[in-house]
Write a protein that holds these residues in place. Structure first.
Motif, PDB file in Angstrom:
ATOM      1  N   ARG A  38      39.396 -23.936   6.658  1.00 63.27           N
ATOM      2  CA  ARG A  38      38.513 -24.121   6.984  1.00 63.27           C
ATOM      3  C   ARG A  38      38.311 -24.488   5.873  1.00 63.27           C
ATOM      4  O   ARG A  38      37.703 -24.503   5.046  1.00 63.27           O
ATOM      5  CB  ARG A  38      37.903 -22.843   8.098  1.00 63.27           C
ATOM      6  CG  ARG A  38      36.494 -23.070   7.286  1.00 63.27           C
ATOM      7  CD  ARG A  38      35.125 -21.749   8.258  1.00 63.27           C
ATOM      8  NE  ARG A  38      34.297 -21.311   8.026  1.00 63.27           N
ATOM      9  CZ  ARG A  38      33.624 -20.182   8.683  1.00 63.27           C
ATOM     10  NH1 ARG A  38      33.838 -20.134  10.197  1.00 63.27           N
ATOM     11  NH2 ARG A  38      33.034 -19.714   8.329  1.00 63.27           N
ATOM     12  N   ILE A 123      38.041  -7.251  18.956  1.00 59.43           N
ATOM     13  CA  ILE A 123      36.392  -6.805  19.014  1.00 59.43           C
ATOM     14  C   ILE A 123      36.966  -4.695  18.762  1.00 59.43           C
ATOM     15  O   ILE A 123      37.111  -4.947  20.218  1.00 59.43           O
ATOM     16  CB  ILE A 123      35.872  -7.093  19.554  1.00 59.43           C
ATOM     17  CG1 ILE A 123      35.419  -9.201  19.088  1.00 59.43           C
ATOM     18  CG2 ILE A 123      34.388  -7.020  18.761  1.00 59.43           C
ATOM     19  CD1 ILE A 123      34.422  -9.544  20.288  1.00 59.43           C
TER      20      ILE A 123
ATOM     21  N   ALA B 233      37.292  -9.022  27.042  1.00 61.40           N
ATOM     22  CA  ALA B 233      36.197  -8.877  26.465  1.00 61.40           C
ATOM     23  C   ALA B 233      36.786  -8.338  25.183  1.00 61.40           C
ATOM     24  O   ALA B 233      35.747  -9.000  24.299  1.00 61.40           O
ATOM     25  CB  ALA B 233      35.515  -7.774  27.383  1.00 61.40           C
ATOM     26  N   ASN B 234      37.614  -7.893  24.435  1.00 64.90           N
ATOM     27  CA  ASN B 234      38.246  -7.391  23.559  1.00 64.90           C
ATOM     28  C   ASN B 234      38.651  -8.970  22.299  1.00 64.90           C
ATOM     29  O   ASN B 234      38.611  -8.787  21.209  1.00 64.90           O
ATOM     30  CB  ASN B 234      38.961  -6.424  23.273  1.00 64.90           C
ATOM     31  CG  ASN B 234      40.079  -7.286  23.479  1.00 64.90           C
ATOM     32  OD1 ASN B 234      40.545  -8.335  23.894  1.00 64.90           O
ATOM     33  ND2 ASN B 234      41.093  -5.951  22.796  1.00 64.90           N
ATOM     34  N   LYS B 235      37.909 -10.451  23.300  1.00 72.87           N
ATOM     35  CA  LYS B 235      38.075 -11.441  22.066  1.00 72.87           C
ATOM     36  C   LYS B 235      37.071 -12.117  22.223  1.00 72.87           C
ATOM     37  O   LYS B 235      37.166 -13.572  21.845  1.00 72.87           O
ATOM     38  CB  LYS B 235      39.497 -12.483  23.011  1.00 72.87           C
ATOM     39  CG  LYS B 235      40.742 -11.401  23.009  1.00 72.87           C
ATOM     40  CD  LYS B 235      41.457 -12.171  21.421  1.00 72.87           C
ATOM     41  CE  LYS B 235      43.056 -11.185  22.014  1.00 72.87           C
ATOM     42  NZ  LYS B 235      44.184 -11.989  20.548  1.00 72.87           N
ATOM     43  N   VAL B 236      35.879 -11.645  22.948  1.00 79.02           N
ATOM     44  CA  VAL B 236      34.450 -12.429  22.957  1.00 79.02           C
ATOM     45  C   VAL B 236      33.228 -11.745  22.453  1.00 79.02           C
ATOM     46  O   VAL B 236      33.346 -10.805  22.864  1.00 79.02           O
ATOM     47  CB  VAL B 236      34.392 -12.595  24.574  1.00 79.02           C
ATOM     48  CG1 VAL B 236      32.856 -13.884  24.989  1.00 79.02           C
ATOM     49  CG2 VAL B 236      35.685 -12.879  25.391  1.00 79.02           C
ATOM     50  N   ARG B 237      33.021 -12.990  21.795  1.00 80.06           N
ATOM     51  CA  ARG B 237      31.699 -12.230  21.007  1.00 80.06           C
ATOM     52  C   ARG B 237      30.319 -12.129  21.774  1.00 80.06           C
ATOM     53  O   ARG B 237      30.650 -13.883  22.615  1.00 80.06           O
ATOM     54  CB  ARG B 237      31.628 -13.063  19.976  1.00 80.06           C
ATOM     55  CG  ARG B 237      32.632 -12.796  18.148  1.00 80.06           C
ATOM     56  CD  ARG B 237      33.099 -13.071  17.534  1.00 80.06           C
ATOM     57  NE  ARG B 237      32.798 -12.399  16.490  1.00 80.06           N
ATOM     58  CZ  ARG B 237      33.755 -13.435  15.016  1.00 80.06           C
ATOM     59  NH1 ARG B 237      33.504 -14.931  14.988  1.00 80.06           N
ATOM     60  NH2 ARG B 237      34.139 -12.564  14.327  1.00 80.06           N
ATOM     61  N   ILE B 256      36.631 -15.020  19.950  1.00 81.38           N
ATOM     62  CA  ILE B 256      36.390 -14.085  18.343  1.00 81.38           C
ATOM     63  C   ILE B 256      37.260 -14.928  17.100  1.00 81.38           C
ATOM     64  O   ILE B 256      37.339 -15.009  16.088  1.00 81.38           O
ATOM     65  CB  ILE B 256      37.144 -12.977  18.230  1.00 81.38           C
ATOM     66  CG1 ILE B 256      36.895 -11.903  16.794  1.00 81.38           C
ATOM     67  CG2 ILE B 256      38.719 -13.709  18.734  1.00 81.38           C
ATOM     68  CD1 ILE B 256      37.226 -10.685  17.139  1.00 81.38           C
ATOM     69  N   LYS B 257      38.135 -15.987  17.356  1.00 84.34           N
ATOM     70  CA  LYS B 257      38.669 -17.339  16.401  1.00 84.34           C
ATOM     71  C   LYS B 257      38.096 -18.155  16.432  1.00 84.34           C
ATOM     72  O   LYS B 257      38.124 -19.033  15.855  1.00 84.34           O
ATOM     73  CB  LYS B 257      40.066 -17.278  17.462  1.00 84.34           C
ATOM     74  CG  LYS B 257      41.307 -16.463  17.102  1.00 84.34           C
ATOM     75  CD  LYS B 257      42.029 -17.228  16.870  1.00 84.34           C
ATOM     76  CE  LYS B 257      43.607 -16.656  17.119  1.00 84.34           C
ATOM     77  NZ  LYS B 257      44.688 -17.035  17.604  1.00 84.34           N
ATOM     78  N   ASP B 259      35.166 -19.830  14.708  1.00 82.70           N
ATOM     79  CA  ASP B 259      34.769 -19.955  13.457  1.00 82.70           C
ATOM     80  C   ASP B 259      32.773 -20.985  13.365  1.00 82.70           C
ATOM     81  O   ASP B 259      33.035 -21.882  13.298  1.00 82.70           O
ATOM     82  CB  ASP B 259      35.306 -20.417  12.577  1.00 82.70           C
ATOM     83  CG  ASP B 259      36.053 -19.295  11.293  1.00 82.70           C
ATOM     84  OD1 ASP B 259      34.926 -18.935  11.431  1.00 82.70           O
ATOM     85  OD2 ASP B 259      36.927 -20.160  10.327  1.00 82.70           O
ATOM     86  N   PHE B 263      27.260 -17.404  14.108  1.00 82.21           N
ATOM     87  CA  PHE B 263      27.832 -16.338  13.922  1.00 82.21           C
ATOM     88  C   PHE B 263      27.349 -15.748  13.185  1.00 82.21           C
ATOM     89  O   PHE B 263      27.598 -14.711  12.175  1.00 82.21           O
ATOM     90  CB  PHE B 263      28.541 -16.008  14.894  1.00 82.21           C
ATOM     91  CG  PHE B 263      29.016 -14.766  14.979  1.00 82.21           C
ATOM     92  CD1 PHE B 263      28.388 -14.390  15.764  1.00 82.21           C
ATOM     93  CD2 PHE B 263      30.014 -13.851  13.895  1.00 82.21           C
ATOM     94  CE1 PHE B 263      28.927 -13.171  16.970  1.00 82.21           C
ATOM     95  CE2 PHE B 263      30.452 -12.274  14.769  1.00 82.21           C
ATOM     96  CZ  PHE B 263      30.227 -12.632  15.697  1.00 82.21           C
ATOM     97  N   ALA B 268      22.676 -14.234  13.964  1.00 80.98           N
ATOM     98  CA  ALA B 268      23.038 -13.587  15.501  1.00 80.98           C
ATOM     99  C   ALA B 268      23.200 -11.863  15.632  1.00 80.98           C
ATOM    100  O   ALA B 268      23.019 -10.894  14.382  1.00 80.98           O
ATOM    101  CB  ALA B 268      25.378 -13.846  15.347  1.00 80.98           C
ATOM    102  N   LEU B 270      24.595  -9.020  18.198  1.00 81.27           N
ATOM    103  CA  LEU B 270      25.168  -9.183  19.151  1.00 81.27           C
ATOM    104  C   LEU B 270      24.967  -7.847  19.948  1.00 81.27           C
ATOM    105  O   LEU B 270      24.090  -7.244  19.738  1.00 81.27           O
ATOM    106  CB  LEU B 270      26.579  -7.501  18.559  1.00 81.27           C
ATOM    107  CG  LEU B 270      27.043  -7.827  17.544  1.00 81.27           C
ATOM    108  CD1 LEU B 270      28.072  -7.338  17.107  1.00 81.27           C
ATOM    109  CD2 LEU B 270      27.690  -9.521  17.680  1.00 81.27           C
ATOM    110  N   THR B 272      25.221  -6.019  22.375  1.00 85.42           N
ATOM    111  CA  THR B 272      25.999  -4.602  22.388  1.00 85.42           C
ATOM    112  C   THR B 272      24.901  -4.380  21.604  1.00 85.42           C
ATOM    113  O   THR B 272      24.447  -2.970  22.305  1.00 85.42           O
ATOM    114  CB  THR B 272      27.755  -3.916  22.150  1.00 85.42           C
ATOM    115  OG1 THR B 272      27.731  -4.602  21.165  1.00 85.42           O
ATOM    116  CG2 THR B 272      28.260  -4.379  23.127  1.00 85.42           C
TER     117      THR B 272
END
Lengths: 312, 312
Positions: A38, A123, B233-237, B256-257, B259, B263, B268, B270, B272
């Motif tokens: 990118r 995250i 879940a720790n790879k998903v925004r 999360i990868k 681009d 975002f 964006a 979040l 949470t």
């Protein structure tokens, strides 16, 4: 004096310090650490005189003035596809018009090499408690040296690059162009404000006692950018990173057109939001869960795992 | 046969259709329509034999194999900065190693030229009052129809694409892949949750009465993604847009990868963070100044100008 990699002069000038022209002679290729498609940047592990080097080679955006010079018979085209009114070409402009940018880190530490290697990301949701228990000890023990920041604050380096300074020890700061900005293309404007105070590690430390500092940076930073570069406040994003790449409070100023990978919503915190949140609640950033993306090989991620604050 | 721009052969081959090598000779420069700094692409209006042409010149990502060839004495370096272990250089590799890509549109229509022309953007700071006075009337009058959302909620379209549904009229939602995701590349995973309630326009409407809805989306959305696609879940925004592209409450879930240009920190929010801010203060999003980027030709931007809420 720091080692000067391969200071080979191209023209047989005398020993005068005019522009020195160097090359990559003497650099041994080890590995492409990461190839970012990118940003069109290659991160390379190399060695020079037996010591590690990290080389960041980055294709640069077009300079609008040079584009015109490229539209001549000197730019070679090799057709790769043709369909109706559309066709594509491999394109080879004159060497001097097609420069890239290299950032060299030499000698490089293992941390530098790890920092620029391809990685899995996770995250992390960092509570205020997690910060005290995990992050703060990590910052105090493991983070990279801030010596280069102090060099700037002491005017030992880059003094000629300072765009604006407020010398007040409490609310003052130095504003200077980010290394990533060429200082020519105004659409890519990118500066950083480094505060003179040395006791504020990051966003986490901020409370209402810092409001005068934050408002001063916002107001004087934007007005210095307007004055020096003619870019008005409604075209400039001002924000802090969490986690930051170094733990000495600093604020980023970037042109709205600069598509900056550091402006992701789980890293960038708008300075106006920070001020408003603290005005609403002094301890907002001490108590808030802060979400950030972290690399799998980052010591901070490992520390979170070890403390059982996150699951793998 | 279409006009072949400047089919000048570089070598005196015969008229065989081997690879023809062309150049930009004969092209007249008119204007840089747009200079995209992120993709490092210049969009140029040009003319060839009196007819309009659009030229897209794009710097290409590094080829990992060619990187090694660049690390020789043939690559010239001109030092631009030096501080501690860091230094930067303008870099000029051998011409043949440093190709770009050109896409030519010829002959080009006025529409082609407009399509690739620059738009100006502005940062807008929208207070809670501005929202009521400017944005809400705009949304009610000018925003696009939500009929396509209701078609999905009614199972009239895309029923076969639904990944998960909670049918509760208060806290329920439908989760389905975003149109931009090919559903194959897991690193590009991108879904949206559309709520069944039709009375929530955006983030601005949310208060503590919506906490069960928001927590339900977060929990069940992430667990459905884990179950269906194996992405934890720790790879998903998970995030909401403000301004959104349509005014029916929805939540984005992205890998999360990925681009994702959507975002950015001034668009964006979040999920949470939204939940935590409302837990702290029910009216947080009704009172907070919300910052967003807007195109100069956007009706919302014009409405802000007309009401005197921003200056040009």
């Amino acid at each position: 004096m720091a080692v000067e990699p391969n200071a080979k002069k191209r023209k047989s000038d005398d020993n005068k310090h005019s522009t020195e022209i160097l090359s990559f002679a003497g650099f041994d290729f080890c590995k492409v650490l990461k190839n970012d498609l990118r940003s069109k940047t290659a991160f390379i592990h190399s060695q020079f005189e037996g010591k590690d080097a990290v080389i960041l080679m980055e294709k640069t955006a077009f300079d609008a003035n040079i584009v015109q010079e490229m539209l001549t018979e000197k730019t070679e085209l090799v057709e790769t596809l043709k369909n109706d009114v559309y066709s594509t070409y491999k394109t080879f402009p004159d060497k001097t018009l097609n420069g890239m940018k290299t950032t060299l880190i030499y000698p490089a530490t293992k941390q530098h090499i790890a920092k620029y290697s391809e990685q899995e990301f996770h995250i992390v949701q960092e509570s205020g408690e997690d910060y005290k228990k995990v992050t703060l000890p990590y910052v105090k023990n493991k983070a990279l040296s801030n010596q280069w920041v102090y060099n700037i604050l002491n005017k030992e380096t880059e003094a000629d690059r300072i765009v604006f300074e407020d010398t007040c020890p409490d609310s003052g700061f130095i504003l200077l162009p980010d290394m990533k900005w060429d200082r020519k293309d105004m659409d890519a404007l990118y500066l950083q404000a480094l505060v003179h105070r040395r006791d504020i590690l990051s966003l986490r430390d901020l409370d209402q006692s810092h409001l005068p500092l934050l408002k001063n940076i916002l107001e004087k930073g934007l007005s210095a950018i307007k004055e020096k570069y003619g870019i008005p406040a409604n075209k400039v994003r001002s924000y802090l990173h969490y986690q930051p790449s170094y733990y000495h409070l600093h604020v980023h100023f970037a042109h709205i057109k600069l598509d900056n990978p550091g402006f992701e919503a789980d890293r960038a915190h708008l300075l106006t939001d920070v001020i408003e949140n603290i005005e609403m609640k002094s301890l907002y950033y001490k108590e808030k869960t802060l979400v950030f993306k972290v690399r799998e090989d980052d010591h901070l991620y490992k520390a979170f795992l070890e403390h059982g604050c996150i699951q793998k």
